[in-house]
Design a protein around this motif. Structure first.
Motif, PDB file in Angstrom:
ATOM      1  N   GLY A 199      -4.774   1.186  -1.264  1.00 50.81           N
ATOM      2  CA  GLY A 199      -5.378   1.574   0.003  1.00 50.81           C
ATOM      3  C   GLY A 199      -6.888   1.428  -0.041  1.00 50.81           C
ATOM      4  O   GLY A 199      -7.520   0.974   0.924  1.00 50.81           O
ATOM      5  N   CYS A 200      -7.488   1.795  -1.176  1.00 50.47           N
ATOM      6  CA  CYS A 200      -8.934   1.630  -1.358  1.00 50.47           C
ATOM      7  C   CYS A 200      -9.309   0.151  -1.407  1.00 50.47           C
ATOM      8  O   CYS A 200     -10.313  -0.272  -0.809  1.00 50.47           O
ATOM      9  CB  CYS A 200      -9.384   2.309  -2.646  1.00 50.47           C
ATOM     10  SG  CYS A 200      -9.296   4.111  -2.619  1.00 50.47           S
ATOM     11  N   LYS A 201      -8.522  -0.627  -2.115  1.00 49.28           N
ATOM     12  CA  LYS A 201      -8.828  -2.050  -2.247  1.00 49.28           C
ATOM     13  C   LYS A 201      -8.789  -2.747  -0.884  1.00 49.28           C
ATOM     14  O   LYS A 201      -9.630  -3.605  -0.588  1.00 49.28           O
ATOM     15  CB  LYS A 201      -7.838  -2.707  -3.217  1.00 49.28           C
ATOM     16  CG  LYS A 201      -8.010  -2.248  -4.654  1.00 49.28           C
ATOM     17  CD  LYS A 201      -6.984  -2.908  -5.571  1.00 49.28           C
ATOM     18  CE  LYS A 201      -7.190  -2.478  -7.019  1.00 49.28           C
ATOM     19  NZ  LYS A 201      -6.180  -3.091  -7.927  1.00 49.28           N
ATOM     20  N   VAL A 202      -7.827  -2.374  -0.073  1.00 50.94           N
ATOM     21  CA  VAL A 202      -7.734  -2.953   1.265  1.00 50.94           C
ATOM     22  C   VAL A 202      -8.938  -2.543   2.104  1.00 50.94           C
ATOM     23  O   VAL A 202      -9.534  -3.374   2.808  1.00 50.94           O
ATOM     24  CB  VAL A 202      -6.417  -2.511   1.949  1.00 50.94           C
ATOM     25  CG1 VAL A 202      -6.472  -2.769   3.440  1.00 50.94           C
ATOM     26  CG2 VAL A 202      -5.238  -3.242   1.333  1.00 50.94           C
ATOM     27  N   LEU A 203      -9.322  -1.274   2.043  1.00 53.57           N
ATOM     28  CA  LEU A 203     -10.489  -0.813   2.797  1.00 53.57           C
ATOM     29  C   LEU A 203     -11.763  -1.536   2.358  1.00 53.57           C
ATOM     30  O   LEU A 203     -12.622  -1.877   3.186  1.00 53.57           O
ATOM     31  CB  LEU A 203     -10.661   0.693   2.642  1.00 53.57           C
ATOM     32  CG  LEU A 203      -9.866   1.560   3.616  1.00 53.57           C
ATOM     33  CD1 LEU A 203      -9.954   3.025   3.216  1.00 53.57           C
ATOM     34  CD2 LEU A 203     -10.350   1.368   5.049  1.00 53.57           C
ATOM     35  N   ILE A 204     -11.884  -1.797   1.079  1.00 50.74           N
ATOM     36  CA  ILE A 204     -13.048  -2.523   0.578  1.00 50.74           C
ATOM     37  C   ILE A 204     -13.074  -3.937   1.160  1.00 50.74           C
ATOM     38  O   ILE A 204     -14.126  -4.435   1.581  1.00 50.74           O
ATOM     39  CB  ILE A 204     -13.050  -2.553  -0.961  1.00 50.74           C
ATOM     40  CG1 ILE A 204     -13.325  -1.148  -1.505  1.00 50.74           C
ATOM     41  CG2 ILE A 204     -14.089  -3.541  -1.491  1.00 50.74           C
ATOM     42  CD1 ILE A 204     -13.083  -0.998  -2.992  1.00 50.74           C
ATOM     43  N   THR A 205     -11.916  -4.576   1.205  1.00 51.42           N
ATOM     44  CA  THR A 205     -11.837  -5.912   1.804  1.00 51.42           C
ATOM     45  C   THR A 205     -12.210  -5.872   3.279  1.00 51.42           C
ATOM     46  O   THR A 205     -12.959  -6.729   3.770  1.00 51.42           O
ATOM     47  CB  THR A 205     -10.423  -6.497   1.652  1.00 51.42           C
ATOM     48  OG1 THR A 205     -10.089  -6.584   0.267  1.00 51.42           O
ATOM     49  CG2 THR A 205     -10.328  -7.887   2.270  1.00 51.42           C
ATOM     50  N   LEU A 206     -11.708  -4.872   4.002  1.00 53.87           N
ATOM     51  CA  LEU A 206     -12.043  -4.737   5.420  1.00 53.87           C
ATOM     52  C   LEU A 206     -13.534  -4.481   5.609  1.00 53.87           C
ATOM     53  O   LEU A 206     -14.162  -5.029   6.523  1.00 53.87           O
ATOM     54  CB  LEU A 206     -11.228  -3.610   6.043  1.00 53.87           C
ATOM     55  CG  LEU A 206      -9.712  -3.817   6.123  1.00 53.87           C
ATOM     56  CD1 LEU A 206      -9.034  -2.553   6.648  1.00 53.87           C
ATOM     57  CD2 LEU A 206      -9.368  -5.000   7.020  1.00 53.87           C
ATOM     58  N   LEU A 207     -14.117  -3.655   4.743  1.00 53.95           N
ATOM     59  CA  LEU A 207     -15.555  -3.389   4.811  1.00 53.95           C
ATOM     60  C   LEU A 207     -16.363  -4.665   4.574  1.00 53.95           C
ATOM     61  O   LEU A 207     -17.377  -4.909   5.243  1.00 53.95           O
ATOM     62  CB  LEU A 207     -15.946  -2.325   3.792  1.00 53.95           C
ATOM     63  CG  LEU A 207     -15.552  -0.883   4.130  1.00 53.95           C
ATOM     64  CD1 LEU A 207     -15.780   0.029   2.924  1.00 53.95           C
ATOM     65  CD2 LEU A 207     -16.340  -0.366   5.331  1.00 53.95           C
ATOM     66  N   THR A 265       0.833  -1.205   0.000  1.00 58.34           N
ATOM     67  CA  THR A 265       0.000   0.000   0.000  1.00 58.34           C
ATOM     68  C   THR A 265       0.868   1.256   0.000  1.00 58.34           C
ATOM     69  O   THR A 265       0.978   1.948   1.023  1.00 58.34           O
ATOM     70  CB  THR A 265      -0.940   0.020   1.220  1.00 58.34           C
ATOM     71  OG1 THR A 265      -0.162  -0.172   2.427  1.00 58.34           O
ATOM     72  CG2 THR A 265      -1.981  -1.079   1.119  1.00 58.34           C
ATOM     73  N   PRO A 266       1.478   1.580  -1.128  1.00 58.89           N
ATOM     74  CA  PRO A 266       2.234   2.836  -1.217  1.00 58.89           C
ATOM     75  C   PRO A 266       1.332   4.025  -0.919  1.00 58.89           C
ATOM     76  O   PRO A 266       0.119   3.966  -1.127  1.00 58.89           O
ATOM     77  CB  PRO A 266       2.714   2.863  -2.677  1.00 58.89           C
ATOM     78  CG  PRO A 266       2.643   1.453  -3.141  1.00 58.89           C
ATOM     79  CD  PRO A 266       1.497   0.837  -2.397  1.00 58.89           C
ATOM     80  N   TRP A 267       1.928   5.095  -0.475  1.00 60.96           N
ATOM     81  CA  TRP A 267       1.181   6.310  -0.152  1.00 60.96           C
ATOM     82  C   TRP A 267       0.293   6.734  -1.319  1.00 60.96           C
ATOM     83  O   TRP A 267       0.747   6.846  -2.450  1.00 60.96           O
ATOM     84  CB  TRP A 267       2.164   7.422   0.204  1.00 60.96           C
ATOM     85  CG  TRP A 267       1.543   8.771   0.327  1.00 60.96           C
ATOM     86  CD1 TRP A 267       0.710   9.206   1.326  1.00 60.96           C
ATOM     87  CD2 TRP A 267       1.674   9.859  -0.589  1.00 60.96           C
ATOM     88  NE1 TRP A 267       0.329  10.504   1.084  1.00 60.96           N
ATOM     89  CE2 TRP A 267       0.902  10.934  -0.077  1.00 60.96           C
ATOM     90  CE3 TRP A 267       2.378  10.043  -1.780  1.00 60.96           C
ATOM     91  CZ2 TRP A 267       0.819  12.166  -0.725  1.00 60.96           C
ATOM     92  CZ3 TRP A 267       2.292  11.265  -2.427  1.00 60.96           C
ATOM     93  CH2 TRP A 267       1.512  12.310  -1.899  1.00 60.96           C
TER      94      TRP A 267
END
Length: 320
Positions: free
Chosen positions: A71-79, A64-66
């Motif tokens: 970062g969005c893809k990870v948040l979607i997975t967490l959601l 997840t580079p700055w």
């Protein structure tokens, strides 16, 4: 009501541990992503035994580079993980490992419960907050590893802005970073145009959304995979993608400012982002904020633990 904390971290394992232990209470879950570039064991140590802490495993972890789309893809997975666990009467809050609460758990819980249904996500017209907003959306932007605040972007041949000295200069920089093949491939891509069926808006990447909104948001992303694909090359996509969807699916009266405070008036000496809170003066700033703010960013325990210790003491931390 359940509170789901979605946390992205990439450094300072002891700071993540402190954050989780500070927020741990009844009816709370933690869904955590650790950047794939670092060893997860240093972060999970001491937390993996807690039944309400869920670390994304290696198959779901990403680099997840700055400001990168990952970062969005990870948040979607967490959601998705949070939504699978509870589908009603819950909030999902996005945090980084360098955020910290300004209120005790009882206050956070009651604030969200008393305002249930409100989407705490800052949303603004693009031109009102970012003079350079077109380059965020219309260039092919590339971000680099190790979470350095470095990026660059170029326009393809199909865009007349390709034929400028600045664009060629950035192209040579990209050749050094990514290789000639990647730059040539980018030159022959089509012009980047934001999808016409949704208005692009922007705001803070840190928000608190009711689980019902999360369900609608995930449904929208599932039905419009091309919208996520478009943002593959957006600069700071996490400040645009979620905000644009919520702005589309919710009425203005259902939306409120983010509950996470960031001081953008002051920058670090190297201009690498928002100020790091660590001094006595910073503490006074945080303690005099509007009670709407439940969290602040950012902190770094490598500068010492003074301000976090003082926040704990002055907030008179209590569970619920």
């Amino acid at each position: 009501m359940v509170i789901n904390y979605l946390i992205l971290a990439h450094k300072n394992p002891e700071q993540l541990y402190r954050l989780v232990m500070r927020l741990d209470s009844r009816n709370v879950n933690f869904f955590i992503h650790i950047d794939k570039a670092v060893d997860i064991s240093a972060f999970s140590k001491g937390l993996s035994g807690l039944s309400n802490v869920y670390f994304l495993q290696n198959e779901d972890r990403l680099f997840t580079p700055w400001s990168d789309i990952n970062g969005c893809k990870v948040l979607i997975t967490l959601l998705k993980k949070a939504y699978e666990k509870v589908k009603t009467n819950a909030y999902c809050l996005s945090l980084s490992g360098q955020d910290y609460p300004l209120k005790d758990n009882n206050y956070i819980y009651n604030y969200l419960k008393n305002h249930y249904g409100k989407n705490f996500i800052s949303i603004y017209k693009m031109a009102d907050i970012w003079p350079e907003w077109r380059t965020r959306l219309e260039r092919y932007n590339f971000h680099f590893p190790n979470n350095q605040r470095v990026f660059t972007g170029i326009f393809p041949l199909a865009d007349k802005r390709c034929f400028t000295f600045r664009n060629f200069k950035k192209s040579f920089y990209l050749i050094k970073q990514l290789g000639l093949a990647k730059v040539i491939q980018t030159f022959f891509k089509s012009r980047r145009l934001h999808p016409s069926y949704i208005e692009p808006v922007g705001g803070s990447a840190f928000w608190a959304l009711p689980i019902e909104t999360v369900g609608e948001l995930l449904k929208y992303i599932n039905e419009h995979p091309e919208f996520l694909d478009y943002h593959e090359y957006t600069h700071v996509a996490d400040e645009i993608l979620f905000q644009s969807i919520v702005n589309l699916i919710k009425q203005p009266r259902e939306i409120a400012e983010s509950t996470t405070y960031t001081n953008w008036e002051r920058k670090r000496d190297d201009d690498s982002g928002p100020v790091l809170f660590h001094t006595k003066e910073d503490l006074q700033e945080l303690l005099t904020l509007n009670d709407h703010y439940l969290f602040a960013r950012k902190f770094d325990t490598r500068l010492g633990s003074f301000i976090l210790d003082e926040l704990d003491r002055k907030i008179n931390f209590q569970s619920y």
